[in-house]
Design an enzyme around this catalytic site. Structure first.
Site, PDB file in Angstrom:
ATOM      1  CB  SER A 114       5.015   0.185  13.806  1.00 16.01           C
ATOM      2  OG  SER A 114       3.781  -0.142  14.400  1.00 16.01           O
TER       3      SER A 114
ATOM      4  CG  ASN B  24      -4.434  -9.944   6.135  1.00 19.91           C
ATOM      5  OD1 ASN B  24      -4.068  -8.835   5.744  1.00 19.91           O
ATOM      6  ND2 ASN B  24      -3.601 -10.967   6.258  1.00 19.91           N
TER       7      ASN B  24
ATOM      8  N   GLY C 129      -4.165  -3.970   2.600  1.00 19.37           N
ATOM      9  CA  GLY C 129      -4.258  -5.424   2.518  1.00 19.37           C
ATOM     10  C   GLY C 129      -5.591  -5.909   3.081  1.00 19.37           C
TER      11      GLY C 129
ATOM     12  CE1 TYR D  53       5.044  -4.964  11.790  1.00 18.90           C
ATOM     13  CE2 TYR D  53       4.098  -3.670  13.577  1.00 18.90           C
ATOM     14  CZ  TYR D  53       4.555  -3.765  12.279  1.00 18.90           C
ATOM     15  OH  TYR D  53       4.548  -2.650  11.471  1.00 18.90           O
TER      16      TYR D  53
ATOM     17  NE  ARG E  74      -4.258  -8.509  16.171  1.00 18.31           N
ATOM     18  CZ  ARG E  74      -4.062  -7.440  15.457  1.00 18.31           C
ATOM     19  NH1 ARG E  74      -3.473  -6.387  15.983  1.00 18.31           N
ATOM     20  NH2 ARG E  74      -4.429  -7.419  14.200  1.00 18.31           N
TER      21      ARG E  74
ATOM     22  CD  GLU F  71       0.868  -2.785  17.521  1.00 17.15           C
ATOM     23  OE1 GLU F  71       1.248  -3.377  18.540  1.00 17.15           O
ATOM     24  OE2 GLU F  71      -0.323  -2.499  17.325  1.00 17.15           O
TER      25      GLU F  71
ATOM     26  CD  GLN G 220       3.941 -10.514   9.369  1.00 17.63           C
ATOM     27  OE1 GLN G 220       2.931 -10.055   8.817  1.00 17.63           O
ATOM     28  NE2 GLN G 220       4.065 -10.599  10.684  1.00 17.63           N
TER      29      GLN G 220
ATOM     30  CB  THR H 242      -9.721  -0.223   7.660  1.00 13.69           C
ATOM     31  OG1 THR H 242      -8.476  -0.625   7.084  1.00 13.69           O
ATOM     32  CG2 THR H 242      -9.486   0.602   8.899  1.00 13.69           C
TER      33      THR H 242
ATOM     34  CD  GLN I  73      -2.280   1.425   2.846  1.00 12.38           C
ATOM     35  OE1 GLN I  73      -3.492   1.285   2.858  1.00 12.38           O
ATOM     36  NE2 GLN I  73      -1.580   1.629   3.945  1.00 12.38           N
TER      37      GLN I  73
END
Ligand code: G4F
Length: 321
Positions: free
Chosen positions: A130, A192, A190, A154, A283, A132, A88, A195, A12
């Site tokens: 990120s 999966n 993507g 991740y 998760r 994250e 990933q 959104t 993206q």
């Protein structure tokens, strides 16, 4: 003409960044993995344009886990700017494949930094870090100074990579920068990610192609922005006189429920009639309170998120129709 090299060019962000840089008259080189799949749909319109492909846009086969190939491309292309977007990127999946996630995202970035260190000519590196890395942070919204506390493989890999970018900047004087990016979406997201999954399902249910949508935690909240704003920010970060790290975020949180309201509302349906929750999509450890403070990016770069969340989700849903 400036020359840019993009890892993750078919994703993206890679596809929007390619268009953005071509619009700024860059020569753009993309790194692609040699796999049996030829799915490069996000760039198809550029490949099929003979005025662009082979003239201003070039692709090279190389891989972050195959350093010789990447080194060869770097020495051949001699880029002024490198945008490192590959990895990933699915948080949920990183619990299933933690080793390859860390190898590609953490070690892959370190390998790239080592190559840049050896380059005979200077270059500038943007690393897609990120939100994250903050995991379940002690403060919200987060700033560039908020301590890293990742809660999934991740996030750990991104935290390692982001800190290495800082180490190579301070220890070796390289022009290496992190964009600490919060969630950013578009019709090219993507399938999966939540959104796109919701917008796609709303359209498919409306058109009678799907009977139900199965989701994980619908109360989860994130700071969702528009990918097209974010690629502009990546470029701005590399145009500064000094290398630095910046948060790219909207500063506003929304929940998965808000996406459901907007996407199903766009097609005139009530989401509660069609949505089921399933622990399969929960998760093992969920990040929380991830809201970014984009104040530094605004003050130093003049960057701000221009697209509205509501318009983005409507656009994504209509694109699926
Ligand atoms: O769309 P998501 O999978 O994105 P996530 O995990 O926040 O990660 C994305 O944003 C990060 C930036 O902050 C990037 F670093 C990362 O690479 C990626 O681009 O999930 C968003 C939220 C989560 O809380 C998740 O638990 O939606 C929740 N969710 C609920 N049901 C779901 C689902 N997520 C997915 N993918 N699928 C579900 O069915």
């Amino acid at each position: 003409m400036k020359r840019a090299l993009i890892t993750g060019v078919t994703g993206q962000d890679g596809s929007y960044l390619t268009e953005f840089l071509l619009g700024k008259d860059y020569e753009v080189h993309g790194v692609v993995r040699r796999t049996s799949s030829l799915d490069r749909s996000r760039l198809k319109h550029l490949f099929s344009n003979p005025a662009v492909y082979g003239r201003q846009l070039f692709l090279h086969y190389a891989d972050l886990d195959d350093p010789t190939t990447l080194r060869r491309v770097l020495f051949k292309v001699k880029p002024d700017e490198i945008y490192h977007l590959a990895g990933q990127s699915h948080v949920g999946l990183s619990f299933e494949i933690p080793e390859s996630t860390c190898d590609l995202t953490a070690m892959g970035t370190l390998r790239l930094l080592e190559m840049i260190r050896d380059l005979p000519q200077p270059t500038r590196l943007f690393h897609a870090a990120s939100s994250e890395i903050f995991g379940r942070p002690s403060e919200s919204p987060q700033t560039e100074l908020t301590p890293m506390l990742p809660v999934n493989p991740y996030g750990c890999a991104k935290a390692f990579a982001a800190q290495m970018v800082v180490v190579y900047r301070t220890a070796f004087g390289l022009f290496t920068c992190n964009g600490i990016m919060y969630n950013h979406e578009s019709p090219r997201r993507g399938e999966n990610f939540v959104t796109r999954k919701i917008c796609r399902a709303a359209a498919a249910i409306k058109q009678g192609r799907l009977k139900e949508l199965v989701l994980g935690d619908i109360d989860a909240a994130r700071d969702w922005g528009d990918a097209r704003d974010f690629v502009r920010g990546m470029w701005m970060i590399l145009q500064q006189p000094h290398a630095d790290d910046y948060i790219l975020a909207t500063g506003q949180a929304h929940t998965v429920r808000d996406i459901l309201d907007l996407a199903f509302g766009t097609v005139g349906l009530k989401w509660s009639d069609w949505v089921r929750q399933d622990p399969r999509f929960m998760r093992p450890s969920e990040s929380a309170h991830l809201i970014g403070n984009p104040g530094k990016a605004f003050a130093k770069l003049g960057w701000r998120a221009e697209h509205r969340f509501e318009d983005l989700i409507r656009e994504m849903t209509l694109a699926e129709m």
